[in-house]
Motif scaffolding. Structure first.
Motif, PDB file in Angstrom:
ATOM      1  N   GLY A 237       0.823  -1.191   0.000  1.00  0.00           N
ATOM      2  CA  GLY A 237       0.000   0.000   0.000  1.00  0.00           C
ATOM      3  C   GLY A 237       0.859   1.243   0.000  1.00  0.00           C
ATOM      4  N   ASN A 238       0.243   2.344  -0.342  1.00  0.00           N
ATOM      5  CA  ASN A 238       0.886   3.659  -0.253  1.00  0.00           C
ATOM      6  C   ASN A 238      -0.137   4.576   0.421  1.00  0.00           C
ATOM      7  N   SER A 270       0.354   0.939   7.106  1.00  0.00           N
ATOM      8  CA  SER A 270       1.031   2.088   7.705  1.00  0.00           C
ATOM      9  C   SER A 270       0.731   3.362   6.914  1.00  0.00           C
ATOM     10  N   VAL A 271       0.794   4.499   7.603  1.00  0.00           N
ATOM     11  CA  VAL A 271       0.696   5.792   6.919  1.00  0.00           C
ATOM     12  C   VAL A 271       1.976   6.000   6.116  1.00  0.00           C
ATOM     13  N   GLU A 272       1.828   6.198   4.813  1.00  0.00           N
ATOM     14  CA  GLU A 272       2.985   6.315   3.918  1.00  0.00           C
ATOM     15  C   GLU A 272       3.193   7.729   3.379  1.00  0.00           C
ATOM     16  N   ARG A 273       2.140   8.541   3.361  1.00  0.00           N
ATOM     17  CA  ARG A 273       2.242   9.912   2.866  1.00  0.00           C
ATOM     18  C   ARG A 273       1.194  10.754   3.578  1.00  0.00           C
ATOM     19  N   ILE A 274       1.574  11.966   3.940  1.00  0.00           N
ATOM     20  CA  ILE A 274       0.716  12.829   4.752  1.00  0.00           C
ATOM     21  C   ILE A 274       0.449  14.128   4.009  1.00  0.00           C
ATOM     22  N   TYR A 275      -0.833  14.497   3.910  1.00  0.00           N
ATOM     23  CA  TYR A 275      -1.244  15.775   3.328  1.00  0.00           C
ATOM     24  C   TYR A 275      -1.914  16.577   4.441  1.00  0.00           C
ATOM     25  N   VAL A 355       9.712   7.988  -1.960  1.00  0.00           N
ATOM     26  CA  VAL A 355       9.197   7.867  -0.607  1.00  0.00           C
ATOM     27  C   VAL A 355       7.724   8.263  -0.535  1.00  0.00           C
ATOM     28  N   PHE A 356       7.245   8.973  -1.539  1.00  0.00           N
ATOM     29  CA  PHE A 356       5.846   9.401  -1.612  1.00  0.00           C
ATOM     30  C   PHE A 356       5.033   8.554  -2.587  1.00  0.00           C
ATOM     31  N   ASP A 357       5.695   7.984  -3.585  1.00  0.00           N
ATOM     32  CA  ASP A 357       4.981   7.271  -4.648  1.00  0.00           C
ATOM     33  C   ASP A 357       4.913   5.765  -4.430  1.00  0.00           C
ATOM     34  N   ALA A 358       5.822   5.221  -3.631  1.00  0.00           N
ATOM     35  CA  ALA A 358       5.897   3.778  -3.445  1.00  0.00           C
ATOM     36  C   ALA A 358       5.721   3.443  -1.967  1.00  0.00           C
ATOM     37  N   GLU A 359       5.673   2.166  -1.665  1.00  0.00           N
ATOM     38  CA  GLU A 359       5.573   1.740  -0.281  1.00  0.00           C
ATOM     39  C   GLU A 359       6.945   1.836   0.374  1.00  0.00           C
ATOM     40  N   THR A 360       7.024   2.556   1.478  1.00  0.00           N
ATOM     41  CA  THR A 360       8.264   2.681   2.241  1.00  0.00           C
ATOM     42  C   THR A 360       8.086   1.921   3.533  1.00  0.00           C
ATOM     43  N   PHE A 361       8.595   0.727   3.609  1.00  0.00           N
ATOM     44  CA  PHE A 361       8.344  -0.138   4.755  1.00  0.00           C
ATOM     45  C   PHE A 361       9.307   0.204   5.885  1.00  0.00           C
ATOM     46  N   GLY A 362       9.139   1.418   6.444  1.00  0.00           N
ATOM     47  CA  GLY A 362      10.006   1.868   7.511  1.00  0.00           C
ATOM     48  C   GLY A 362       9.364   3.013   8.272  1.00  0.00           C
ATOM     49  N   PRO A 363       9.995   3.483   9.364  1.00  0.00           N
ATOM     50  CA  PRO A 363       9.405   4.506  10.229  1.00  0.00           C
ATOM     51  C   PRO A 363       9.577   5.912   9.664  1.00  0.00           C
ATOM     52  N   VAL A 364       8.887   6.186   8.587  1.00  0.00           N
ATOM     53  CA  VAL A 364       9.069   7.442   7.850  1.00  0.00           C
ATOM     54  C   VAL A 364       7.717   8.142   7.704  1.00  0.00           C
ATOM     55  N   ALA A 365       7.702   9.443   8.009  1.00  0.00           N
ATOM     56  CA  ALA A 365       6.498  10.264   7.867  1.00  0.00           C
ATOM     57  C   ALA A 365       6.793  11.394   6.892  1.00  0.00           C
ATOM     58  N   PRO A 366       6.500  11.213   5.596  1.00  0.00           N
ATOM     59  CA  PRO A 366       6.728  12.267   4.603  1.00  0.00           C
ATOM     60  C   PRO A 366       5.505  13.178   4.491  1.00  0.00           C
ATOM     61  N   PRO A 384      -1.352   4.239  -7.890  1.00  0.00           N
ATOM     62  CA  PRO A 384      -1.741   2.900  -8.351  1.00  0.00           C
ATOM     63  C   PRO A 384      -2.147   1.936  -7.248  1.00  0.00           C
ATOM     64  N   TYR A 385      -2.050   2.342  -5.979  1.00  0.00           N
ATOM     65  CA  TYR A 385      -2.379   1.441  -4.876  1.00  0.00           C
ATOM     66  C   TYR A 385      -3.802   1.680  -4.373  1.00  0.00           C
ATOM     67  N   GLY A 386      -4.340   0.726  -3.632  1.00  0.00           N
ATOM     68  CA  GLY A 386      -5.699   0.869  -3.122  1.00  0.00           C
ATOM     69  C   GLY A 386      -5.951   0.030  -1.893  1.00  0.00           C
ATOM     70  N   LEU A 387      -5.079   0.165  -0.886  1.00  0.00           N
ATOM     71  CA  LEU A 387      -5.238  -0.644   0.321  1.00  0.00           C
ATOM     72  C   LEU A 387      -6.088   0.077   1.361  1.00  0.00           C
ATOM     73  N   ALA A 388      -5.610   1.217   1.870  1.00  0.00           N
ATOM     74  CA  ALA A 388      -6.347   1.942   2.901  1.00  0.00           C
ATOM     75  C   ALA A 388      -6.006   3.422   2.830  1.00  0.00           C
ATOM     76  N   ALA A 389      -6.795   4.239   3.520  1.00  0.00           N
ATOM     77  CA  ALA A 389      -6.562   5.678   3.617  1.00  0.00           C
ATOM     78  C   ALA A 389      -7.205   6.171   4.898  1.00  0.00           C
ATOM     79  N   THR A 390      -6.652   7.251   5.455  1.00  0.00           N
ATOM     80  CA  THR A 390      -7.190   7.839   6.676  1.00  0.00           C
ATOM     81  C   THR A 390      -7.450   9.323   6.464  1.00  0.00           C
ATOM     82  N   VAL A 391      -8.588   9.786   6.983  1.00  0.00           N
ATOM     83  CA  VAL A 391      -8.944  11.206   6.922  1.00  0.00           C
ATOM     84  C   VAL A 391      -9.259  11.678   8.329  1.00  0.00           C
ATOM     85  N   LEU A 392      -8.611  12.768   8.743  1.00  0.00           N
ATOM     86  CA  LEU A 392      -8.875  13.388  10.037  1.00  0.00           C
ATOM     87  C   LEU A 392      -9.616  14.689   9.780  1.00  0.00           C
ATOM     88  N   THR A 393     -10.880  14.746  10.178  1.00  0.00           N
ATOM     89  CA  THR A 393     -11.702  15.921   9.890  1.00  0.00           C
ATOM     90  C   THR A 393     -12.885  15.976  10.842  1.00  0.00           C
TER      91      THR A 393
END
Length: 465
Positions: A237-238, A270-275, A355-366, A384-393
């Motif tokens: 996932g990404n 895991s969270v892989e990219r943060i907006y 680090v933003f486009d692919a899965e980074t299997f490590g303790p990284v918060a971009p 291209p991924y579709g595993l999970a996503a989180t929204v805080l609102t």
């Protein structure tokens, strides 16, 4: 494999300090074919076993695993570096999963259908056949228990191939569970990619269930296209985290830290990219940096599974720096033995960085700062991924927008992890296919037969459509 079908032994080092854990021989071509033959031979008897009896044996398997939970957890810690308390929790989750399928299996049933008044129409389910389950190292007991439990509960026989990064853990799991069942019903093989590839190409295999990388999942799907095996994939996932302008930045940063740093970032979801919305970006980033720094200072980040993965993570971060990202915390290879890597926060990230486009299997918060919720949602939905996503609102309207726009298996609102018992999800695109857990996994391992029973002498002549 060499021409004789033999392979080099697997060598495992403890990622905490680099000491040797052990070496394990891989199963060659003859062992693979013998396992498939044994599974096919055991299939008629196991498929014909009363579902209640299958459930009873699964409960016995859960009890056997629980008795050796500490031993299982210790092997997991030695092979993967996962803290002992988390490793033990993973074993306990495996026990609970086996118990769950012991209960669900006997009540997994077909449906009655509406037909003619003097006829009966219904469906019955049966096993697909021989199931190969290829399981990962990051939660080796719980994931394996889920796939094995669902497959056995529905009458399939199973060949398990654990990850080559946790072979001793996988072997012990097989040694604990297999004696509970009749011979040939559950077999565990040791090996890496070559063994997995050989199993994927065996004509006697009816199901290929894989949890792991997207690249491996794609190879399995291609092999199954030739053999006709049914494929169940939960792959990489990404997963994005979108932080709206109306939430408390300290709370949001805590959620981001849990999502990015839990199990050292070695979780499929895991969270892989943060907006993060520009209005709270400064406060959010400051809190997340402080939390990463605290974890690093207190030694709260467990090592990665091995140096090979650590090198991959560090290369992704290095590439991001070249493309304009900046390190706010971490991002430095530590000295000393083992495969340790610090909790890392990257600022000024964007698409085009691995680090933003692919899965980074490590303790990284971009992190990327966005000007509006709509802008962030568009970026979160891309890829291209579709595993999970989180929204805080705090906005119901934004929740509804997110659920509609995010083409993923799981949408988490205001919590990066969690969910009701019995939930299940279907990953999309590079992230996989089919239900990988929950009650619906029983359907994945089953075939449905439609039955029509008419009354003698009442059927009207004609040609079926």
């Amino acid at each position: 494999m060499d021409p004789n079908g033999s392979l080099e032994p697997i060598t495992i080092f403890d990622p905490r300090d680099g000491t040797l854990v052990g070496r394990m021989e891989q199963d060659g071509r003859d062992g693979i074919r013998a396992a498939v033959a044994a599974a096919r031979g055991a299939l008629p008897g196991w498929a014909g076993t009363d579902p209640g009896e299958r459930g009873r044996l699964l409960r016995a398997a859960a009890a056997a695993l629980e008795l050796r939970a500490a031993e299982m957890a210790a092997w997991n810690t030695r092979e993967t570096g996962r803290p002992e308390t988390e490793a033990l929790a993973g074993v306990q989750a495996g026990v609970a999963t086996l118990e769950q399928y012991a209960e669900l299996g006997p009540v997994h049933r077909g449906h009655s259908l509406r037909g003619a008044a003097l006829a009966a129409d219904y469906t019955v389910t049966g096993p697909r056949g021989v199931a190969v389950v290829l399981t990962p190292w990051n939660d080796p007991v719980a994931v394996a228990a889920g796939l094995i439990g669902a497959a056995l509960a529905t009458g399939n026989t199973v060949i398990a191939k654990p990850s080559e990064r946790s072979p001793h853990t996988g072997k012990l799991l097989g040694e604990i569970l297999a004696p509970v069942f009749p011979a040939g019903v559950l077999t565990t093989l040791a090996g890496g990619a070559d063994v997995g590839a050989q199993l994927s190409m065996e004509a006697g295999v009816d199901v290929l269930a894989h949890v792991g990388s997207s690249a491996t999942g794609a190879r399995i799907a291609r092999a199954a296209a030739l053999t006709g095996a049914h494929v169940i994939l939960e792959n990489g996932g990404n997963d994005p985290l979108l932080v709206d302008a109306d939430v408390d930045p300290r709370w949001a940063a805590g959620q981001a830290a849990v999502g990015a740093f839990s199990n050292s970032g070695q979780i499929c979801t895991s969270v892989e990219r943060i907006y993060v919305h520009r209005n709270i970006a400064d406060a959010f980033c400051a809190e997340l940096i402080a939390e990463a720094r605290r974890r690093n200072r207190e030694g709260a980040v467990a090592p990665l599974v091995d140096a090979r993965l650590r090198d991959t993570v560090h290369q992704q971060i290095t590439q991001a720096l070249v493309r304009g990202a900046t390190i706010a915390e971490g991002g430095v290879l530590p000295e000393g033995p083992g495969a340790h890597y610090p909790a890392t926060v990257l600022l000024n990230c964007s698409a085009g960085m691995e680090v933003f486009d692919a899965e980074t299997f490590g303790p990284v918060a971009p992190i990327q700062v966005v000007d509006s919720f709509d802008h962030g949602l568009a970026l979160a939905a891309a890829g291209p991924y579709g595993l999970a996503a989180t929204v805080l609102t705090g906005s119901i309207a934004h929740v509804q927008q997110a659920v509609a726009a995010l083409d993923v298996g799981t949408v988490n609102i205001n919590a990066v992890f969690g969910g009701a018992p019995g939930g299940s999800a279907q990953p999309r695109r590079r992230s996989g296919r089919g239900f990988g857990y929950g009650p619906e996994l029983l359907d994945e391992f089953s075939l449905v037969k439609v039955v029509h029973v008419g009354s003698p002498g009442t059927a009207a002549p004609g040609i079926p459509e």
